[in-house]
Design a protein around this motif. Structure first.
Motif, PDB file in Angstrom:
ATOM      1  N   LEU A 159       5.285  -0.537  -9.297  1.00  0.00           N
ATOM      2  CA  LEU A 159       4.804  -1.436  -8.245  1.00  0.00           C
ATOM      3  C   LEU A 159       3.792  -0.668  -7.409  1.00  0.00           C
ATOM      4  N   SER A 160       2.548  -1.097  -7.456  1.00  0.00           N
ATOM      5  CA  SER A 160       1.489  -0.424  -6.717  1.00  0.00           C
ATOM      6  C   SER A 160       1.255  -1.100  -5.372  1.00  0.00           C
ATOM      7  N   THR A 161       0.512  -0.409  -4.503  1.00  0.00           N
ATOM      8  CA  THR A 161       0.237  -0.949  -3.169  1.00  0.00           C
ATOM      9  C   THR A 161      -1.227  -0.764  -2.804  1.00  0.00           C
ATOM     10  N   ARG A 162      -1.765  -1.769  -2.145  1.00  0.00           N
ATOM     11  CA  ARG A 162      -3.064  -1.606  -1.498  1.00  0.00           C
ATOM     12  C   ARG A 162      -2.822  -1.078  -0.090  1.00  0.00           C
ATOM     13  N   LEU A 163      -3.380   0.073   0.199  1.00  0.00           N
ATOM     14  CA  LEU A 163      -3.334   0.622   1.550  1.00  0.00           C
ATOM     15  C   LEU A 163      -4.444  -0.049   2.348  1.00  0.00           C
ATOM     16  N   GLN A 164      -4.079  -0.806   3.385  1.00  0.00           N
ATOM     17  CA  GLN A 164      -5.010  -1.684   4.103  1.00  0.00           C
ATOM     18  C   GLN A 164      -5.164  -1.194   5.552  1.00  0.00           C
ATOM     19  N   PRO A 165      -6.056  -0.227   5.789  1.00  0.00           N
ATOM     20  CA  PRO A 165      -6.155   0.407   7.111  1.00  0.00           C
ATOM     21  C   PRO A 165      -7.154  -0.295   8.037  1.00  0.00           C
ATOM     22  N   ASN A 166      -7.025  -1.605   8.170  1.00  0.00           N
ATOM     23  CA  ASN A 166      -7.979  -2.373   8.976  1.00  0.00           C
ATOM     24  C   ASN A 166      -7.903  -1.974  10.458  1.00  0.00           C
ATOM     25  N   HIS A 167      -9.038  -2.100  11.138  1.00  0.00           N
ATOM     26  CA  HIS A 167      -9.095  -1.785  12.566  1.00  0.00           C
ATOM     27  C   HIS A 167     -10.001  -2.806  13.251  1.00  0.00           C
ATOM     28  N   PRO A 168      -9.629  -3.290  14.434  1.00  0.00           N
ATOM     29  CA  PRO A 168     -10.401  -4.366  15.073  1.00  0.00           C
ATOM     30  C   PRO A 168     -11.814  -3.981  15.467  1.00  0.00           C
ATOM     31  N   THR A 169     -12.114  -2.687  15.551  1.00  0.00           N
ATOM     32  CA  THR A 169     -13.485  -2.252  15.867  1.00  0.00           C
ATOM     33  C   THR A 169     -14.049  -1.318  14.794  1.00  0.00           C
ATOM     34  N   ASP A 170     -13.382  -1.234  13.657  1.00  0.00           N
ATOM     35  CA  ASP A 170     -13.791  -0.307  12.588  1.00  0.00           C
ATOM     36  C   ASP A 170     -13.852   1.133  13.077  1.00  0.00           C
ATOM     37  N   ASP A 171     -12.977   1.473  14.023  1.00  0.00           N
ATOM     38  CA  ASP A 171     -12.959   2.835  14.549  1.00  0.00           C
ATOM     39  C   ASP A 171     -12.545   3.806  13.452  1.00  0.00           C
ATOM     40  N   LEU A 422      14.641  -1.732  -6.229  1.00  0.00           N
ATOM     41  CA  LEU A 422      14.384  -2.256  -7.567  1.00  0.00           C
ATOM     42  C   LEU A 422      14.103  -1.158  -8.587  1.00  0.00           C
ATOM     43  N   GLY A 423      14.144   0.096  -8.136  1.00  0.00           N
ATOM     44  CA  GLY A 423      13.924   1.203  -9.061  1.00  0.00           C
ATOM     45  C   GLY A 423      12.518   1.256  -9.612  1.00  0.00           C
ATOM     46  N   LEU A 424      11.532   0.926  -8.791  1.00  0.00           N
ATOM     47  CA  LEU A 424      10.139   0.887  -9.225  1.00  0.00           C
ATOM     48  C   LEU A 424       9.394   2.145  -8.775  1.00  0.00           C
ATOM     49  N   LYS A 425       8.306   2.440  -9.453  1.00  0.00           N
ATOM     50  CA  LYS A 425       7.536   3.644  -9.168  1.00  0.00           C
ATOM     51  C   LYS A 425       6.076   3.287  -8.912  1.00  0.00           C
ATOM     52  N   ASP A 442      12.188  13.963  -3.056  1.00  0.00           N
ATOM     53  CA  ASP A 442      12.702  13.596  -4.378  1.00  0.00           C
ATOM     54  C   ASP A 442      11.971  12.332  -4.814  1.00  0.00           C
ATOM     55  N   ILE A 443      11.036  12.484  -5.749  1.00  0.00           N
ATOM     56  CA  ILE A 443      10.207  11.350  -6.157  1.00  0.00           C
ATOM     57  C   ILE A 443      11.045  10.291  -6.862  1.00  0.00           C
ATOM     58  N   SER A 444      12.142  10.678  -7.498  1.00  0.00           N
ATOM     59  CA  SER A 444      12.956   9.716  -8.248  1.00  0.00           C
ATOM     60  C   SER A 444      13.696   8.749  -7.333  1.00  0.00           C
ATOM     61  N   THR A 445      14.009   9.197  -6.100  1.00  0.00           N
ATOM     62  CA  THR A 445      14.709   8.331  -5.148  1.00  0.00           C
ATOM     63  C   THR A 445      13.817   7.905  -3.986  1.00  0.00           C
ATOM     64  N   HIS A 446      12.559   8.357  -4.010  1.00  0.00           N
ATOM     65  CA  HIS A 446      11.597   8.055  -2.941  1.00  0.00           C
ATOM     66  C   HIS A 446      12.072   8.593  -1.591  1.00  0.00           C
ATOM     67  N   ARG A 447      12.746   9.728  -1.627  1.00  0.00           N
ATOM     68  CA  ARG A 447      13.173  10.351  -0.383  1.00  0.00           C
ATOM     69  C   ARG A 447      12.006  11.126   0.207  1.00  0.00           C
ATOM     70  N   LEU A 448      11.627  10.770   1.444  1.00  0.00           N
ATOM     71  CA  LEU A 448      10.450  11.352   2.074  1.00  0.00           C
ATOM     72  C   LEU A 448      10.693  12.801   2.481  1.00  0.00           C
ATOM     73  N   ASN A 449       9.619  13.566   2.483  1.00  0.00           N
ATOM     74  CA  ASN A 449       9.681  14.955   2.944  1.00  0.00           C
ATOM     75  C   ASN A 449       9.774  14.978   4.466  1.00  0.00           C
TER      76      ASN A 449
END
Length: 471
Positions: A159-171, A422-425, A442-449
């Protein structure tokens, strides 16, 4: 001349004046069709229309165009590009038989890939009108559509994601902070994509260079996109800008797309221009399209069709140009078209199903506007259902609140939730980068550093210091 469809149930006779009317009356209820005056007048009429639709041969949609061939280039595209050989194995089926076949064990992923070029958008829309939500999920799960540019999107279990870093003034600082935030949650493998607040060529080029600098500096196996008009991107390419993907919102009728300021020849020119840059490393899919039920009606360009059928026709435009990404922005237009959480959920599952059945790399912006009868719990439900259905990608926005476009969607946390339960990567190339950057313990469990990765920490140390105002 359009064919008229008749049937009798008990002592009551029903008449549908055209295939378009039959399709509209068979559609599950939604506010946009009510607004357009094409919706069934009662649940009984809707069921009768579905019964009549179920008995129609699939060949009907090759013999009777919903919008005349002479009047619409999307109709011409659908008819001219239809693959009769791919259609042959299912050509004897009615719409109802087609539903049963899709749900059967005979319709494997491999078989569905072989017949997709023989399925028209109208066939896909018609069969979806006979399906429950679980049917839409089950069949979509079997339709695997994989694309690639700097990474590979749409593989099973991903499952991929679009990172959407919108800003109201394009700062630039605000955008950069959002990009960092998203990357630290494992978002951004589908694309880092910005909707510019100021939509012109100069601003688009500035944002393209910002994202390209980030991608190059940290060697991120992903792609960038500024969601500006296709003609702006063409001009940016001429100026030598670092264009990865070309974006355009598309609709299912020629009149819709002309209201957006383009036609099919414009998209062909854009695809060729982007491919000439040879910026992809593992693939050559260079287009990014967004769609959404209600766009044709809002442009008064729906030709009397129901909004879901118009939406499916947009996928014919998409698949013509081999896109990396396509997503329905399902609840963005507002409650005038999809009134509440139930209608938004149904539309999201329909759109994902129809797109995947036609061979389109379908994602979804799981979203709603603040004046819709919906909330984040509805979005949680749709996100989970789409994850089960094998959706290619979703959106990731800080706190799920797009402060520039003023609508509610999914957050970086939401994407992490879906991957965990859902066990997706992430895309495999991006997943390896996440490991190398030590973003996850741990990339297998998506545990953040717990610690900020060294490469990012080093960059933050070099940020200019705020002036002190000590007394």
């Amino acid at each position: 001349m359009a064919q008229t469809y008749y049937t009798t149930v008990g002592s009551r006779s029903y008449r549908f004046a055209s295939l378009a009317e039959l399709m509209a009356k068979a559609t599950p209820p939604r506010s946009g069709d009510r607004l357009a005056g094409v919706m069934a007048e009662s649940a009984e009429e809707r069921v009768v229309a579905q019964m009549v639709l179920a008995e129609l041969p699939l060949t009907t949609f090759l013999n009777e165009a919903l919008i005349p061939y002479e009047e619409d280039e999307i109709t011409r595209l659908i008819m001219d590009d239809h693959d009769a050989a791919a259609f042959a194995p299912i050509s004897h089926l009615t719409v109802g038989d087609f539903r049963n076949w899709l749900l059967s064990d005979h319709a494997t992923s491999e078989v569905l890939a072989e017949v997709k070029a023989g399925i028209t958008p109208e066939m896909a829309a018609a069969v979806s009108k006979l399906m429950r939500n679980q049917d839409l999920i089950l069949v979509a799960k079997k339709c695997q559509v994989t694309t690639a540019f700097r990474n590979t999107i749409g593989l099973p279990g991903r499952l991929s994601t679009r990172l959407q870093p919108n800003h109201p003034t394009d700062d630039v600082t605000g955008i950069a902070a959002s990009i960092l935030d998203g990357l630290l949650y494992g978002s951004g493998d589908a694309v880092i994509g910005i909707n510019p607040a100021t939509d012109n060529v100069a601003q688009s080029v500035k944002l393209m260079r910002l994202m390209d600098d980030v991608i190059q500096k940290y060697q991120i196996p992903t792609q960038s996109c500024v969601l500006t008009h296709v003609t702006n991107t063409l001009e940016a390419i001429e100026q030598g800008a670092p264009v990865d993907l070309v974006f355009q919102s598309i609709g299912g009728t020629e009149a819709t797309n002309r209201s957006f300021g383009f036609d099919l020849s414009t998209l062909a020119e854009a695809e060729a221009a982007a491919q000439s840059l040879n910026r992809g490393t593992v693939g050559r899919n260079v287009m990014y399209f967004e769609t959404g039920q209600g766009s044709s009606l809002s442009a008064d360009a729906h030709h009397g069709l129901d909004q879901q059928t118009c939406e499916a026709r947009a996928y014919a435009v998409a698949r013509k140009f081999n896109p990396l990404l396509v997503n329905t922005v399902v609840g963005f237009i507002g409650p005038e078209y999809l009134f509440d959480g139930k209608e938004i959920t149904r539309a999201g599952l329909e759109d994902h199903f129809c797109g995947k059945l036609l061979g389109v790399p379908m994602g979804c912006d799981v979203c709603y506007t603040n004046h819709a009868e919906a909330d984040q719990n509805d979005m949680d439900n749709l996100l989970t259902l789409l994850g089960v259905a094998g959706c290619n990608f979703i959106m990731g926005i800080p706190g799920s609140d797009d402060i520039m476009l003023n609508y509610q969607t999914t957050s970086f946390h939401d994407a992490l939730y879906a991957r965990r339960v859902l066990g997706l990567k992430a895309a495999p190339e991006f997943e390896r980068w996440l490991e190398e950057m030590q973003i996850f313990q741990d990339i297998s469990t998506h545990r953040l550093n717990d610690q900020l990765p060294a490469a990012f920490a080093n960059s933050l140390r070099h940020l200019p210091k705020e002036p002190s105002h000590g007394g």
